[in-house]
Structures are given as structure tokens and as C-alpha cells.
Enzyme design. Structure first.
Site, short mmCIF file in Angstrom:
data_model
loop_
_atom_site.label_atom_id
_atom_site.label_comp_id
_atom_site.label_asym_id
_atom_site.label_seq_id
_atom_site.Cartn_x
_atom_site.Cartn_y
_atom_site.Cartn_z
CG HIS A 18 -55.86 33.73 15.45
ND1 HIS A 18 -57.22 33.37 15.61
CD2 HIS A 18 -55.11 32.83 14.79
CE1 HIS A 18 -57.41 32.43 14.79
NE2 HIS A 18 -56.36 32.07 14.34
CE LYS A 42 -58.94 25.28 8.53
NZ LYS A 42 -58.37 26.35 9.39
NE ARG A 95 -53.10 24.84 16.84
CZ ARG A 95 -53.96 25.22 16.05
NH1 ARG A 95 -54.80 26.41 16.22
NH2 ARG A 95 -54.05 24.56 15.20
CB SER A 132 -60.58 29.15 14.75
OG SER A 132 -59.70 30.27 14.54
#
Length: 160
Positions: A18, A42, A95, A132
Site C-alpha cells: 500500500h 469483508k 498484483r 492485507s
């Protein structure tokens, strides 16, 4: 005219990946809003206020320079925040192809809804595998997450 970009994320917790995206965005735009967003899909580890505090400290400790605003947004569309602050760009780190597949429909809808473009930044290869959720899982099982998170986040996770 200020060129304003928004870097959104759950930042639960903030990772070195990040920070890499935030630092590069700060070098490309006049003002960067780093926005902690609530993702209803989430389960959060950290409350939003704690994520904001850890982001502020992590950015400061990393020596990231630029006109950076840290904020949170939990009601309404992210493009509403963009409109409110005059941003026409969302910056997202990606990613893998999985991230591209997830982010592309949102980017198209955001452009349609509010004329907000999405810019994808590829990760530093050292952080390409870090998320994360991976950090949360490793930390919960007692593993060392220090290679993946800023020191202040590592300290916080060890205390909780």
C-alpha cells in the site's frame, strides 16, 4: 488547477505494498487522498479509526512526501467522494490477473457514473504477493508479518 487522485482501500491493515502505491501516486498527482473505505463483503480486523491512525503514522514514518490527505468513507459510492473533492482519478494497485478481473468492471462503472478514470499501478515485485488478508491470517496464527507491514503496524498487531 490541482490534479487530484484518490487511492482507496480497506487498509486492514496497511501493508508495504500500500505504501508503495501511495508514494508513487504522490509523485504523479498534485494531491492524493488516501481513503479508508468500508467493504461490506469483508470482516474487518481493525476499526476504521485505527486504520486511519496507522496509515497516518505509516506514511509519516516512511517519509512519504506530497500533498496527502487521509480520510475515510463508509456511506455511498466512492465516486461520490471523488466528486466531493474534485478528483477525476482513482489509483489502484494490482498484483495479479485476479485483481485485474475484479477491478475492471468497477473501473468501467466508475467512469460511466462520474467520469472518474482508474489508473492501475503494478506492484514492486518485493510486495507483489502481499495482501492485507494474508497479513491478517499470518498474524492471527502467530507468524512474523514484519517483512510485509510498516513497523508501527507490526507493533500494533503484536500488542493485540
Amino acid at each position: 488547477m490541482n490534479r487530484i487522485a484518490v487511492v482507496p482501500g480497506s487498509f486492514d491493515p496497511v501493508t508495504l505494498g500500500h505504501l508503495d502505491v501511495i508514494e508513487r501516486a504522490a509523485g504523479m498527482w498534485d494531491e492524493v487522498h488516501v481513503v479508508v473505505v468500508h467493504n461490506p463483503d469483508k470482516s474487518a480486523l481493525l476499526p476504521i479509526a485505527q486504520r486511519v491512525a496507522l496509515l497516518e503514522r505509516s506514511i509519516e514514518d516512511a517519509g512519504i512526501v506530497g500533498n496527502i490527505v487521509i480520510a475515510s468513507w463508509s456511506v455511498g459510492l466512492l465516486v461520490d467522494y471523488c466528486t466531493d473533492v474534485g478528483a477525476h482519478v482513482l489509483v489502484k494497485g494490482i498484483r495479479s490477473q485476479v485483481d485485474v478481473a475484479y477491478e475492471t468492471p468497477m473501473a468501467i462503472v466508475n467512469r460511466h457514473l462520474a467520469d472518474v478514470e482508474t489508473v492501475f499501478l503494478l506492484p514492486n515485485p518485493a510486495n507483489a504477493h502481499v495482501s492485507s488478508s494474508l497479513v491478517r491470517q499470518v498474524s492471527a496464527l502467530g507468524g512474523d508479518v514484519s517483512p510485509y507491514v510498516p513497523p508501527v503496524v507490526h507493533e500494533y498487531l503484536q500488542e493485540t
